[in-house]
Design a protein around this motif. Structure first.
Motif, PDB file in Angstrom:
ATOM      1  N   VAL A 136     -93.206 -33.195  -4.176  1.00 11.42           N
ATOM      2  CA  VAL A 136     -92.303 -34.329  -4.027  1.00 11.42           C
ATOM      3  C   VAL A 136     -90.958 -33.947  -4.616  1.00 11.42           C
ATOM      4  O   VAL A 136     -90.869 -33.518  -5.772  1.00 11.42           O
ATOM      5  N   ARG A 137     -89.932 -34.079  -3.800  1.00  9.53           N
ATOM      6  CA  ARG A 137     -88.573 -33.829  -4.260  1.00  9.53           C
ATOM      7  C   ARG A 137     -87.773 -35.088  -3.952  1.00  9.53           C
ATOM      8  O   ARG A 137     -87.668 -35.473  -2.785  1.00  9.53           O
ATOM      9  N   ASP A 138     -87.251 -35.692  -5.001  1.00  7.19           N
ATOM     10  CA  ASP A 138     -86.599 -37.000  -4.892  1.00  7.19           C
ATOM     11  C   ASP A 138     -87.626 -37.982  -4.325  1.00  7.19           C
ATOM     12  O   ASP A 138     -88.570 -38.312  -5.001  1.00  7.19           O
ATOM     13  N   THR A 139     -87.464 -38.416  -3.108  1.00 10.74           N
ATOM     14  CA  THR A 139     -88.451 -39.316  -2.500  1.00 10.74           C
ATOM     15  C   THR A 139     -89.110 -38.685  -1.288  1.00 10.74           C
ATOM     16  O   THR A 139     -89.877 -39.333  -0.591  1.00 10.74           O
ATOM     17  N   THR A 140     -88.837 -37.421  -1.031  1.00  9.50           N
ATOM     18  CA  THR A 140     -89.381 -36.724   0.134  1.00  9.50           C
ATOM     19  C   THR A 140     -90.638 -35.956  -0.261  1.00  9.50           C
ATOM     20  O   THR A 140     -90.641 -35.192  -1.219  1.00  9.50           O
ATOM     21  N   ARG A 141     -91.695 -36.172   0.498  1.00 11.53           N
ATOM     22  CA  ARG A 141     -92.956 -35.467   0.256  1.00 11.53           C
ATOM     23  C   ARG A 141     -93.114 -34.382   1.307  1.00 11.53           C
ATOM     24  O   ARG A 141     -93.027 -34.647   2.508  1.00 11.53           O
ATOM     25  N   MET A 142     -93.345 -33.131   0.825  1.00 14.62           N
ATOM     26  CA  MET A 142     -93.506 -31.997   1.737  1.00 14.62           C
ATOM     27  C   MET A 142     -94.849 -31.326   1.462  1.00 14.62           C
ATOM     28  O   MET A 142     -95.211 -31.103   0.303  1.00 14.62           O
ATOM     29  N   GLU A 143     -95.569 -31.004   2.527  1.00 13.79           N
ATOM     30  CA  GLU A 143     -96.833 -30.291   2.369  1.00 13.79           C
ATOM     31  C   GLU A 143     -96.530 -28.823   2.115  1.00 13.79           C
ATOM     32  O   GLU A 143     -95.797 -28.183   2.872  1.00 13.79           O
ATOM     33  N   ILE A 144     -97.099 -28.268   1.027  1.00 14.02           N
ATOM     34  CA  ILE A 144     -96.843 -26.873   0.690  1.00 14.02           C
ATOM     35  C   ILE A 144     -98.066 -25.983   0.895  1.00 14.02           C
ATOM     36  O   ILE A 144     -97.976 -24.776   0.800  1.00 14.02           O
ATOM     37  N   GLY A 145     -99.204 -26.593   1.171  1.00 15.24           N
ATOM     38  CA  GLY A 145    -100.388 -25.775   1.409  1.00 15.24           C
ATOM     39  C   GLY A 145    -101.617 -26.629   1.635  1.00 15.24           C
ATOM     40  O   GLY A 145    -101.615 -27.833   1.412  1.00 15.24           O
ATOM     41  N   THR A 146    -102.675 -25.982   2.101  1.00 16.70           N
ATOM     42  CA  THR A 146    -103.962 -26.652   2.267  1.00 16.70           C
ATOM     43  C   THR A 146    -105.041 -25.812   1.598  1.00 16.70           C
ATOM     44  O   THR A 146    -104.943 -24.587   1.530  1.00 16.70           O
ATOM     45  N   VAL A 147    -106.040 -26.492   1.109  1.00 17.97           N
ATOM     46  CA  VAL A 147    -107.185 -25.840   0.473  1.00 17.97           C
ATOM     47  C   VAL A 147    -108.420 -26.267   1.240  1.00 17.97           C
ATOM     48  O   VAL A 147    -108.702 -27.458   1.366  1.00 17.97           O
ATOM     49  N   SER A 148    -109.137 -25.305   1.794  1.00 17.34           N
ATOM     50  CA  SER A 148    -110.398 -25.624   2.467  1.00 17.34           C
ATOM     51  C   SER A 148    -111.542 -25.070   1.623  1.00 17.34           C
ATOM     52  O   SER A 148    -111.496 -23.929   1.170  1.00 17.34           O
ATOM     53  N   GLN A 202    -115.850 -24.782   1.299  1.00 13.29           N
ATOM     54  CA  GLN A 202    -117.120 -24.851   2.007  1.00 13.29           C
ATOM     55  C   GLN A 202    -118.245 -24.617   1.003  1.00 13.29           C
ATOM     56  O   GLN A 202    -118.241 -23.612   0.282  1.00 13.29           O
ATOM     57  N   LEU A 203    -119.197 -25.541   0.935  1.00 11.64           N
ATOM     58  CA  LEU A 203    -120.372 -25.418   0.079  1.00 11.64           C
ATOM     59  C   LEU A 203    -121.576 -25.102   0.953  1.00 11.64           C
ATOM     60  O   LEU A 203    -121.814 -25.774   1.956  1.00 11.64           O
ATOM     61  N   MET A 204    -122.330 -24.070   0.562  1.00 12.01           N
ATOM     62  CA  MET A 204    -123.519 -23.686   1.313  1.00 12.01           C
ATOM     63  C   MET A 204    -124.661 -23.466   0.329  1.00 12.01           C
ATOM     64  O   MET A 204    -124.500 -22.779  -0.677  1.00 12.01           O
ATOM     65  N   THR A 205    -125.816 -24.067   0.631  1.00 11.63           N
ATOM     66  CA  THR A 205    -127.007 -23.853  -0.186  1.00 11.63           C
ATOM     67  C   THR A 205    -128.043 -23.119   0.659  1.00 11.63           C
ATOM     68  O   THR A 205    -128.204 -23.403   1.843  1.00 11.63           O
ATOM     69  N   ASP A 206    -128.731 -22.178   0.026  1.00 16.47           N
ATOM     70  CA  ASP A 206    -129.718 -21.390   0.744  1.00 16.47           C
ATOM     71  C   ASP A 206    -130.771 -20.903  -0.244  1.00 16.47           C
ATOM     72  O   ASP A 206    -130.478 -20.041  -1.073  1.00 16.47           O
ATOM     73  N   LYS A 207    -131.950 -21.455  -0.190  1.00 15.14           N
ATOM     74  CA  LYS A 207    -133.091 -21.027  -1.003  1.00 15.14           C
ATOM     75  C   LYS A 207    -132.735 -20.832  -2.479  1.00 15.14           C
ATOM     76  O   LYS A 207    -132.918 -19.766  -3.060  1.00 15.14           O
ATOM     77  N   GLY A 208    -132.181 -21.859  -3.088  1.00 14.89           N
ATOM     78  CA  GLY A 208    -131.874 -21.789  -4.507  1.00 14.89           C
ATOM     79  C   GLY A 208    -130.557 -21.140  -4.845  1.00 14.89           C
ATOM     80  O   GLY A 208    -130.223 -20.991  -6.015  1.00 14.89           O
ATOM     81  N   ARG A 209    -129.792 -20.736  -3.853  1.00 13.45           N
ATOM     82  CA  ARG A 209    -128.484 -20.126  -4.082  1.00 13.45           C
ATOM     83  C   ARG A 209    -127.397 -21.094  -3.645  1.00 13.45           C
ATOM     84  O   ARG A 209    -127.525 -21.760  -2.614  1.00 13.45           O
ATOM     85  N   LEU A 210    -126.348 -21.150  -4.405  1.00 13.75           N
ATOM     86  CA  LEU A 210    -125.202 -21.982  -4.050  1.00 13.75           C
ATOM     87  C   LEU A 210    -124.003 -21.053  -3.846  1.00 13.75           C
ATOM     88  O   LEU A 210    -123.677 -20.237  -4.695  1.00 13.75           O
ATOM     89  N   THR A 211    -123.370 -21.182  -2.677  1.00  7.77           N
ATOM     90  CA  THR A 211    -122.190 -20.381  -2.363  1.00  7.77           C
ATOM     91  C   THR A 211    -121.019 -21.326  -2.146  1.00  7.77           C
ATOM     92  O   THR A 211    -121.126 -22.277  -1.363  1.00  7.77           O
ATOM     93  N   VAL A 212    -119.917 -21.069  -2.831  1.00 11.82           N
ATOM     94  CA  VAL A 212    -118.705 -21.867  -2.690  1.00 11.82           C
ATOM     95  C   VAL A 212    -117.603 -20.943  -2.184  1.00 11.82           C
ATOM     96  O   VAL A 212    -117.284 -19.936  -2.819  1.00 11.82           O
ATOM     97  N   VAL A 213    -117.051 -21.262  -1.024  1.00 11.25           N
ATOM     98  CA  VAL A 213    -115.981 -20.479  -0.429  1.00 11.25           C
ATOM     99  C   VAL A 213    -114.726 -21.353  -0.417  1.00 11.25           C
ATOM    100  O   VAL A 213    -114.752 -22.443   0.165  1.00 11.25           O
ATOM    101  N   THR A 214    -113.665 -20.881  -1.036  1.00 18.23           N
ATOM    102  CA  THR A 214    -112.413 -21.625  -1.109  1.00 18.23           C
ATOM    103  C   THR A 214    -111.311 -20.770  -0.524  1.00 18.23           C
ATOM    104  O   THR A 214    -111.136 -19.614  -0.903  1.00 18.23           O
TER     105      THR A 214
END
Length: 73
Positions: free
Chosen positions: A45-57, A59-71
């Motif tokens: 936010v600059r003054d009253t203007t909002r600008m998108e500077i990035g996105t964060v995706s 993903q959570l995956m579970t598999d047989k007792g394992r947890l994988t987080v991909v960011t």
């Protein structure tokens, strides 16, 4: 009197710091974790203007007792 107070303070400090040094034996409750993916947007936010500077995706995956987080930013 001052030796008793000093001893009490030292023992109290030891007890408080001891809890921080020992990892918890409690595990993660896996039944609450589900496979999912979501996106978040970062804004600036600059003054009253909002600008998108990035996105964060994320993903959570579970598999047989394992947890994988991909960011991705």
């Amino acid at each position: 009197m001052s030796k008793s107070l000093l001893t009490l303070i030292l023992l109290g400090g030891y007890c408080l710091s001891y809890a921080q040094l020992i990892p918890s034996t409690k595990g993660v409750e896996k039944q609450w974790i589900k496979n999912e993916a979501y996106k978040m947007a970062w804004y600036m936010v600059r003054d009253t203007t909002r600008m998108e500077i990035g996105t964060v995706s994320t993903q959570l995956m579970t598999d047989k007792g394992r947890l994988t987080v991909v960011t991705a930013v």
